[in-house]
Scaffold this motif. Structure first.
Motif, PDB file in Angstrom:
ATOM      1  N   MET A 215       0.847  -1.193   0.000  1.00 26.53           N
ATOM      2  CA  MET A 215       0.000   0.000   0.000  1.00 26.53           C
ATOM      3  C   MET A 215       0.878   1.236   0.000  1.00 26.53           C
ATOM      4  O   MET A 215       1.794   1.367   0.806  1.00 26.53           O
ATOM      5  CB  MET A 215      -0.924   0.025   1.217  1.00 26.53           C
ATOM      6  CG  MET A 215      -1.850   1.248   1.235  1.00 26.53           C
ATOM      7  SD  MET A 215      -3.116   1.179   2.532  1.00 26.53           S
ATOM      8  CE  MET A 215      -2.141   1.589   3.971  1.00 26.53           C
ATOM      9  N   SER A 231       6.154   2.689   5.718  1.00 19.64           N
ATOM     10  CA  SER A 231       4.711   2.866   5.848  1.00 19.64           C
ATOM     11  C   SER A 231       3.945   1.930   4.917  1.00 19.64           C
ATOM     12  O   SER A 231       4.502   1.351   3.990  1.00 19.64           O
ATOM     13  CB  SER A 231       4.348   4.307   5.489  1.00 19.64           C
ATOM     14  OG  SER A 231       4.670   4.545   4.128  1.00 19.64           O
ATOM     15  N   GLY A 232       2.634   1.809   5.170  1.00 18.40           N
ATOM     16  CA  GLY A 232       1.729   1.146   4.231  1.00 18.40           C
ATOM     17  C   GLY A 232       1.688  -0.364   4.294  1.00 18.40           C
ATOM     18  O   GLY A 232       1.219  -0.998   3.361  1.00 18.40           O
ATOM     19  N   GLU A 233       2.147  -0.970   5.389  1.00 21.64           N
ATOM     20  CA  GLU A 233       2.135  -2.434   5.473  1.00 21.64           C
ATOM     21  C   GLU A 233       0.745  -2.953   5.827  1.00 21.64           C
ATOM     22  O   GLU A 233       0.546  -3.655   6.830  1.00 21.64           O
ATOM     23  CB  GLU A 233       3.191  -2.920   6.475  1.00 21.64           C
ATOM     24  CG  GLU A 233       4.620  -2.696   6.017  1.00 21.64           C
ATOM     25  CD  GLU A 233       5.019  -3.566   4.808  1.00 21.64           C
ATOM     26  OE1 GLU A 233       4.258  -4.480   4.436  1.00 21.64           O
ATOM     27  OE2 GLU A 233       6.095  -3.302   4.226  1.00 21.64           O
ATOM     28  N   ILE A 234      -0.220  -2.657   4.970  1.00 23.42           N
ATOM     29  CA  ILE A 234      -1.604  -3.062   5.223  1.00 23.42           C
ATOM     30  C   ILE A 234      -1.747  -4.580   5.230  1.00 23.42           C
ATOM     31  O   ILE A 234      -2.637  -5.131   5.888  1.00 23.42           O
ATOM     32  CB  ILE A 234      -2.563  -2.446   4.175  1.00 23.42           C
ATOM     33  CG1 ILE A 234      -4.034  -2.648   4.573  1.00 23.42           C
ATOM     34  CG2 ILE A 234      -2.300  -3.007   2.797  1.00 23.42           C
ATOM     35  CD1 ILE A 234      -5.049  -2.057   3.604  1.00 23.42           C
TER      36      ILE A 234
END
Lengths: 361, 361
Positions: A215, A231-234
């Motif tokens: 993400m 960031s963004g490790e959905i």
């Protein structure tokens, strides 16, 4: 906070150089020197001097403008030098390697994808293969001259080390491509999101289904990278506290329900519900109201969107005030390598002085 | 992207005014004019002229410095004008109203909290009560002169309307405090996080347990507000897909497990596990590695932290590379009103020209 240095004449000149180039790069047609002066608020003399610098660096070129009715004289316009300089994007992913050259307008000049499972392959061997691909693509893109490179990687980076890439099975790998090639590095999800930025779509999350789930978060046209670019490790958001074990070691991560392999086994509906639940959390935390579905999700969007929208409507606190929007990505699997290449161009356009002084890559 | 205007002499002067004030405000002791010139890279003449402007505006004051060994002459130092100008913070929360005045150093000059349940009260009546509280606090803070105000609210705002505040039971309320009082507005969680910023703690999430659960996100010293200032709604992250109904209408939100009233009924351990699971998702998405526990969580931190840390260790992708840190907030319940007051001061210090020209509030 205030920058801890005074605004000096030098940085003023650099600022204005970037300003002039920015006007040329975002204009819908070539601009005369007089127009550049008028739009920037600079004097004609200053604008002309800046244009000379940009011409010498090969960043812009002169094109003939139609004769104006008023003077009847032929005028000269300034445009981005399409086909002159370019940026090289590279990508190592779980099941392919890729290289792309774009010119200063962001248009693709050359793109090569080498399919093949990279899992468990020796990183040294993969990096050597990527180097060959990079050099060949750079050569094929001539006469466009590559002035910098950026490499998209599917994992967590620190400086030039890939610390952890669970789906590649790599840990703490030194990322070097050898002489003459030292690309900027970032997570592939950050670059992929960059590729999906348009003039009208400036704030969104780009969720990309692959073996893992990436993400990228974009706010007002800029990628939100967090404190370390992680960031963004959905994919590792918990969907079910005591759910099945994930490749990361935890239980009930989104990846277990909505990764490419889970979808192949259990279908899109279960994936859509899990994805929608996790995305509702993401929108609640980030206050963004557009989701762009990329990677393998783009091709199965119609099967996913009803379940995703159902969860977003139920679970996003402000869904009754402004309905969240779910869109399909433009670029699919090539988003990351394209975003990497464009990041090089963006850097050149926003800091032309660096290119002129150092020829940065 | 480049700013769409040239760097002009005027903005250069404003930049340098803020630069000089910034040096004074962050120095550990008063600075001589010569030192301000040296640190800023400006000429002595320019630095002196800027200091005169700041003195006239009441932003800084002159203090005697110890005689220097070298010249033996008494020197004059420049320091922030403590006790001169100040910012007014205001807060409407579910169970109290609050007002605080801080001076330019951020120190509290006056603070008043009026306890009382605001749920279901007529907003007009609450706003009138807050106005009285604000004026009384401003008066009590004399001789500090308030130059601006900011109001913290527990809900979603658009322009000057509070669109939705589920725990107050308010919808679409016009927020006006009447003549002479037009505070800046923001969500209380954003202001509360601001109060927890220190020189060493610059990137973190501040999670505040109240009737609802607020979260403020701070990255490199700045609050991440999202596209509309609605960021940080962690209370409505799904912890259990088909769990109990929440005040927002959805099922299984974190608030149902870890809000103040849920803790009173079911204890801290269940709350800690739910909070840790949700926070792991937040850290995975935002790439921040510090959690600050505020509001009612501060007082029960020792009961919550083991369960929170357990979930973070298991569920944050990079926990094995860098261990997430859980800390206790400094300010407890007064964080939001204090952060609101400090936001006024921050604005004055970063844009002193606005104060000088318009006396902004």
């Amino acid at each position: 906070m205030t920058d801890a240095k005074p605004a000096r004449q030098r940085s003023l000149r650099d600022h204005n150089l970037a300003l002039a180039l920015g006007l040329v790069s975002t204009a819908s047609s070539p601009l005369s020197r007089a127009r550049i002066a008028a739009l920037s608020g600079l004097t004609r003399a200053t604008a002309s001097a800046l244009v000379e610098e940009l011409l010498e660096a090969g960043l812009v070129c002169e094109v003939a403008l139609p004769r104006t009715a008023r003077s009847g004289r032929p005028a000269t316009g300034i445009a981005l030098s399409a086909g002159g300089l370019g940026g090289l994007g590279l990508e190592i992913n779980v099941d392919y390697l890729a290289a792309t050259v774009v010119d200063l307008t962001g248009a693709v000049v050359e793109q090569v994808v080498a399919e093949g499972d990279q899992r468990g392959r020796d990183p040294v061997e993969v990096l050597a293969a990527l180097r060959s691909l990079a050099l060949a693509t750079q050569k094929a893109a001539r006469p466009v001259r590559v002035v910098g490179a950026a490499l998209a990687l599917p994992g967590l980076l620190r400086d030039r080390r890939l610390l952890l890439a669970p789906n590649l099975g790599w840990r703490d790998v030194d990322i070097r491509l050898g002489r003459g090639l030292e690309p900027a590095l970032d997570n592939e999800a950050n670059y992929a999101a960059l590729a999906e930025v348009t003039t009208v779509r400036q704030s969104f999350v780009h969720v990309s289904g692959e073996i893992g789930i990436g993400m990228g978060i974009v706010v007002a046209g800029n990628v939100y990278r967090g404190t370390r670019g992680w960031s963004g490790e959905i994919g590792h958001l918990t969907v079910e506290h005591d759910g099945p074990r994930c490749s990361c070691g935890a239980r009930g991560c989104l990846e277990v329900f909505a990764g490419q392999e889970a979808i192949a086994r259990h279908g899109a509906e279960r994936a859509g519900t899990a994805l929608g639940t996790a995305l509702a959390g993401v929108l609640n935390v980030l206050d963004l109201n557009t989701v762009v579905l990329g990677g393998c999700y783009a091709g199965m969007a119609s099967a996913l969107i009803p379940a995703i929208q159902h969860e977003l409507r139920d679970r996003v606190l402000w869904a009754g005030l402004e309905a969240p929007v779910v869109e399909v990505a433009v670029h699919g699997r090539s988003a990351a390598v394209l975003g990497a290449a464009r990041s090089v161009v963006t850097r050149v356009l926003s800091s032309p002085r660096d290119l002129i002084v150092t020829g940065f890559r």
